[in-house]
Design a protein around this motif. Structure first.
Motif, PDB file in Angstrom:
ATOM      1  N   LYS A 182       1.038  -0.935  -0.262  1.00  0.00           N
ATOM      2  CA  LYS A 182      -0.153   0.216   0.096  1.00  0.00           C
ATOM      3  C   LYS A 182       0.709   1.339   0.031  1.00  0.00           C
ATOM      4  CE  LYS A 182      -3.679  -2.042   2.521  1.00  0.00           C
ATOM      5  NZ  LYS A 182      -4.505  -2.188   3.537  1.00  0.00           N
ATOM      6  N   ASN A 183       0.532   2.262  -0.543  1.00  0.00           N
ATOM      7  CA  ASN A 183       0.882   3.631  -0.537  1.00  0.00           C
ATOM      8  C   ASN A 183       0.396   4.071   0.539  1.00  0.00           C
ATOM      9  OD1 ASN A 183       2.052   6.589  -0.955  1.00  0.00           O
ATOM     10  ND2 ASN A 183       1.380   5.979  -3.531  1.00  0.00           N
ATOM     11  N   LEU A 184       1.191   4.679   1.596  1.00  0.00           N
ATOM     12  CA  LEU A 184       0.745   5.105   2.444  1.00  0.00           C
ATOM     13  C   LEU A 184       0.458   6.382   2.806  1.00  0.00           C
ATOM     14  CD1 LEU A 184       1.959   2.595   5.599  1.00  0.00           C
ATOM     15  CD2 LEU A 184      -0.131   2.320   4.542  1.00  0.00           C
ATOM     16  N   SER A 185       1.114   6.879   1.689  1.00  0.00           N
ATOM     17  CA  SER A 185       0.893   8.347   1.602  1.00  0.00           C
ATOM     18  C   SER A 185       0.343   9.164   1.090  1.00  0.00           C
ATOM     19  CB  SER A 185       2.883   9.295   1.095  1.00  0.00           C
ATOM     20  OG  SER A 185       3.716   8.448   2.231  1.00  0.00           O
ATOM     21  N   ASN A 186       0.010   8.551   0.110  1.00  0.00           N
ATOM     22  CA  ASN A 186      -0.907   8.843  -0.798  1.00  0.00           C
ATOM     23  C   ASN A 186      -2.556   7.891  -1.568  1.00  0.00           C
ATOM     24  OD1 ASN A 186      -0.567  11.346  -3.004  1.00  0.00           O
ATOM     25  ND2 ASN A 186       0.858  10.838  -3.927  1.00  0.00           N
ATOM     26  N   PRO A 187      -2.845   7.789   0.008  1.00  0.00           N
ATOM     27  CA  PRO A 187      -3.436   6.364  -0.055  1.00  0.00           C
ATOM     28  C   PRO A 187      -5.142   6.618  -0.900  1.00  0.00           C
ATOM     29  CG  PRO A 187      -3.689   7.232   1.691  1.00  0.00           C
ATOM     30  CD  PRO A 187      -2.222   8.012   1.284  1.00  0.00           C
ATOM     31  N   TYR A 188      -5.059   7.939  -1.603  1.00  0.00           N
ATOM     32  CA  TYR A 188      -6.410   8.093  -2.770  1.00  0.00           C
ATOM     33  C   TYR A 188      -6.049   8.776  -3.940  1.00  0.00           C
ATOM     34  CZ  TYR A 188      -8.956   8.393   1.997  1.00  0.00           C
ATOM     35  OH  TYR A 188      -8.271   7.934   3.136  1.00  0.00           O
ATOM     36  N   LEU A 203      -0.855   0.341  -7.870  1.00  0.00           N
ATOM     37  CA  LEU A 203      -0.494   1.006  -7.103  1.00  0.00           C
ATOM     38  C   LEU A 203      -0.965   2.569  -6.828  1.00  0.00           C
ATOM     39  CD1 LEU A 203       3.297   0.547  -5.480  1.00  0.00           C
ATOM     40  CD2 LEU A 203       0.671  -0.838  -4.520  1.00  0.00           C
ATOM     41  N   ASN A 204      -1.461   3.248  -5.647  1.00  0.00           N
ATOM     42  CA  ASN A 204      -1.785   4.137  -5.051  1.00  0.00           C
ATOM     43  C   ASN A 204      -0.576   5.341  -6.181  1.00  0.00           C
ATOM     44  OD1 ASN A 204      -3.632   3.156  -3.528  1.00  0.00           O
ATOM     45  ND2 ASN A 204      -4.943   4.524  -4.509  1.00  0.00           N
ATOM     46  N   GLU A 205      -0.892   6.298  -7.354  1.00  0.00           N
ATOM     47  CA  GLU A 205       0.186   6.961  -7.403  1.00  0.00           C
ATOM     48  C   GLU A 205       1.135   7.395  -6.834  1.00  0.00           C
ATOM     49  OE1 GLU A 205      -0.133   9.739 -10.586  1.00  0.00           O
ATOM     50  OE2 GLU A 205       2.118   9.765 -11.134  1.00  0.00           O
ATOM     51  N   VAL A 206       2.712   6.854  -7.080  1.00  0.00           N
ATOM     52  CA  VAL A 206       3.881   6.322  -6.008  1.00  0.00           C
ATOM     53  C   VAL A 206       4.522   7.400  -6.534  1.00  0.00           C
ATOM     54  CG1 VAL A 206       5.681   5.787  -5.292  1.00  0.00           C
ATOM     55  CG2 VAL A 206       3.656   4.059  -5.534  1.00  0.00           C
ATOM     56  N   GLN A 207       5.058   9.305  -5.150  1.00  0.00           N
ATOM     57  CA  GLN A 207       6.075   9.445  -5.847  1.00  0.00           C
ATOM     58  C   GLN A 207       7.362   9.734  -4.585  1.00  0.00           C
ATOM     59  OE1 GLN A 207       5.333  12.042  -7.484  1.00  0.00           O
ATOM     60  NE2 GLN A 207       3.393  12.033  -7.572  1.00  0.00           N
ATOM     61  N   PRO A 208       8.516  10.119  -5.162  1.00  0.00           N
ATOM     62  CA  PRO A 208       9.619   9.766  -4.188  1.00  0.00           C
ATOM     63  C   PRO A 208       9.149  10.653  -2.957  1.00  0.00           C
ATOM     64  CG  PRO A 208      10.070  10.909  -6.115  1.00  0.00           C
ATOM     65  CD  PRO A 208       9.123  10.977  -6.469  1.00  0.00           C
ATOM     66  N   GLY A 209       9.789   9.754  -1.762  1.00  0.00           N
ATOM     67  CA  GLY A 209       9.904  10.261  -0.772  1.00  0.00           C
ATOM     68  C   GLY A 209       8.360   9.295   0.204  1.00  0.00           C
ATOM     69  N   ASP A 210       7.665   8.887  -1.038  1.00  0.00           N
ATOM     70  CA  ASP A 210       6.157   8.149  -0.592  1.00  0.00           C
ATOM     71  C   ASP A 210       6.253   7.310   0.471  1.00  0.00           C
ATOM     72  OD1 ASP A 210       5.084   9.613  -1.394  1.00  0.00           O
ATOM     73  OD2 ASP A 210       3.712   8.528  -2.765  1.00  0.00           O
ATOM     74  N   VAL A 211       5.895   6.348   0.905  1.00  0.00           N
ATOM     75  CA  VAL A 211       5.469   5.070   2.183  1.00  0.00           C
ATOM     76  C   VAL A 211       5.283   4.240   1.588  1.00  0.00           C
ATOM     77  CG1 VAL A 211       5.983   4.598   4.486  1.00  0.00           C
ATOM     78  CG2 VAL A 211       6.557   6.938   4.827  1.00  0.00           C
ATOM     79  N   LEU A 212       5.305   3.293   1.594  1.00  0.00           N
ATOM     80  CA  LEU A 212       5.142   2.634   1.416  1.00  0.00           C
ATOM     81  C   LEU A 212       5.312   1.169   2.156  1.00  0.00           C
ATOM     82  CD1 LEU A 212       6.052   1.642  -2.671  1.00  0.00           C
ATOM     83  CD2 LEU A 212       4.594   2.882  -1.937  1.00  0.00           C
ATOM     84  N   SER A 213       4.029   0.151   2.164  1.00  0.00           N
ATOM     85  CA  SER A 213       3.958  -1.093   3.270  1.00  0.00           C
ATOM     86  C   SER A 213       3.783  -2.421   2.836  1.00  0.00           C
ATOM     87  CB  SER A 213       2.888  -0.313   4.835  1.00  0.00           C
ATOM     88  OG  SER A 213       1.946  -1.472   4.300  1.00  0.00           O
ATOM     89  N   PHE A 214       4.124  -3.531   3.618  1.00  0.00           N
ATOM     90  CA  PHE A 214       4.330  -4.559   2.905  1.00  0.00           C
ATOM     91  C   PHE A 214       2.703  -5.287   4.017  1.00  0.00           C
ATOM     92  CE2 PHE A 214       7.036  -5.230  -0.848  1.00  0.00           C
ATOM     93  CZ  PHE A 214       8.071  -4.250  -0.554  1.00  0.00           C
ATOM     94  N   SER A 215       1.945  -5.683   3.705  1.00  0.00           N
ATOM     95  CA  SER A 215       1.509  -6.972   4.698  1.00  0.00           C
ATOM     96  C   SER A 215       1.784  -8.249   4.869  1.00  0.00           C
ATOM     97  CB  SER A 215      -0.024  -7.023   4.035  1.00  0.00           C
ATOM     98  OG  SER A 215      -0.662  -5.664   3.908  1.00  0.00           O
ATOM     99  N   ASN A 216       1.315  -9.085   5.814  1.00  0.00           N
ATOM    100  CA  ASN A 216       1.776  -9.897   5.940  1.00  0.00           C
ATOM    101  C   ASN A 216       3.357  -9.567   6.230  1.00  0.00           C
ATOM    102  OD1 ASN A 216      -0.712 -10.354   4.783  1.00  0.00           O
ATOM    103  ND2 ASN A 216      -0.504 -12.190   5.744  1.00  0.00           N
TER     104      ASN A 216
END
Ligand code: LLP
Length: 403
Positions: A313-319, A343-356
């Motif tokens: 998930k892109n936590l920084s840009n979830p929408y 993924l919700n569009e990713v910009q440099p600096g965004d935090v992504l999370s991996f589940s499980n």
């Protein structure tokens, strides 16, 4: 579904402790343990957390406090378990391909011993006779599990003593007076099909008549947890019901009583964990859009090693609008966390999370490319607590004899 760390808490963890970072949710581990207890409440069961999945002592302590037992595959895991407060009676030692020296050390600590080959069984019997009852690991010749690397009960697997060699086990038992108190099998990891567990159970019940001192039927671990959004895990309630029906009727017919032991790893700690990384680079090639993150398979090897799917998930840009990416790491060879992932569009600096990311995440990490391993943080109550410091260059050269 149980409690879950939300985006805000995860973003705060990334801001406070930096990335890459493993974050674990204590509530979720407790919830999973309670689920297990509930599913198998009709049977006399004990659970031994397969701690190879995640050995941070703080995690072990959560399960120790819940009353769980623990399954260890090395003496160091046994030492960690003891550090976390497990008494020897709550510890099983289930190694593979180790010499008598390790078994002897484990007996000195007083833990349950699980033996998976005939030569050690014989040596053990000759040394201890009837003074140290053991568990014997059998290979049931059942092919099961999410992929071949994590299938351990098929005929070509190195694990256990073939069920076809049960005669030999009985011979050793009789010639050395060794007491076999338990029979064990573990067919693999990520098993959804209840029939696999039922077949394993049937096999051990059938053999039980040959083992007069048998009180423990250990069915191993391997419950499937959902990794993909539309995936289902092992139906635990249904398994609990079928198991209790079968055991109860067998116990009545055989006039014997058994304890059923399980050793779940993933079920207890997979879903509690999130792995947080930062997007460094967005690269558009003629065929792909890559997101390059500040981590790699040295920190989470499951996608490269097992083709495992972890939700990202892109936590920084979830929408933001969805775009398709290859999510890649910074290691010097093919290092892909996800192929063609929306993924919700990713910009440099965004935090992504991996589940499980709780099970076999940090635990299988390495320092490949001389990169430091991440920190680990535990969410408990309202707060976050560092349970393993981020490594630095000193850790990289610790132990090296400088020229
Ligand atoms: N008991 C024994 C004897 C085992 O060998 C294992 C796992 C377990 C219990 C726990 O299995 P679980 O409940 O976690 O499926 N690194 C792989 C998984 C390897 C499992 C090895 N043995 C992965 O990341 O998928």
């Amino acid at each position: 579904m149980g409690p879950k760390l939300n985006n805000d808490i995860l973003l705060k963890a990334a801001a406070d402790y930096g990335t890459p970072l493993y974050v674990y949710d204590k509530e979720r581990i407790v919830y999973q343990y309670q689920q297990l207890k509930q599913a198998f409440q009709k049977t006399n069961t004990r659970f031994f957390y397969a701690c190879k999945a995640l050995t941070n002592v703080n995690i072990l302590k959560v399960l120790a406090d819940e009353g769980s037992g623990i399954d260890c595959v090395s003496l160091n895991e046994v030492r960690l378990a003891m550090l976390a407060g497990f008494t020897p009676e709550r510890i099983i030692f289930t190694p593979n391909s180790v010499g008598m020296d390790e078994y002897l050390e484990a007996t000195a600590l007083g833990v349950h011993i699980n033996i998976d080959n005939l030569s050690v069984l014989e040596a053990f019997g000759n040394t201890f006779g009837n003074s140290y009852p053991v568990i014997v690991r059998l290979n049931p010749h059942i092919m099961a599990g999410g992929n071949l690397k994590i299938s351990t009960g098929h005929i070509d697997s190195k694990f256990g003593i073939s069920v076809n060699q049960a005669d030999k086990v009985v011979e050793i038992m009789e010639s050395t007076n060794l007491i076999v108190k338990g029979l064990h099998l573990h067919t693999g990891s990520e098993i959804k099909d209840l029939e696999v567990f039922m077949r394993g159970l049937e096999l051990l019940l059938t053999l039980s008549s040959r083992f007069p001192d048998l009180t423990v039927i250990d069915l191993g671990g391997g419950f499937k947890v959902p990794y993909k959004p539309d995936e289902k895990g092992t139906e635990m309630e249904a398994l609990g019901n079928r198991l209790s029906e079968r055991i109860t009727s067998f116990e009545q017919q055989a006039s014997r009583l058994f304890e059923v032991w399980f050793e779940p790893g993933k079920f207890l700690v997979s879903q509690c964990g999130y792995f947080l990384v930062k997007a460094n680079v967005i690269k558009e090639s003629p065929s792909r859009v890559f997101v390059g993150v500040n981590s790699g398979f040295n920190h989470l090897i499951r996608p490269m090693f097992y083709d495992a799917y972890h939700e990202i998930k892109n936590l920084s840009n979830p929408y933001a609008t969805l775009k398709t990416y290859n999510v890649v790491g910074n290691i010097c060879e093919t290092d892909t966390f996800a192929w063609d992932r929306d993924l919700n569009e990713v910009q440099p600096g965004d935090v992504l999370s991996f589940s499980n990311a709780g099970a076999y995440g940090f635990e299988m990490s390495s320092r490949f490319n001389s990169r430091c391993r991440p920190a680990e943080v535990l969410a408990e109550g309202d707060g976050l607590r560092v349970i393993r410091k981020r490594e630095n260059f000193d850790d990289i050269i610790a132990g090296v004899v400088l020229p």
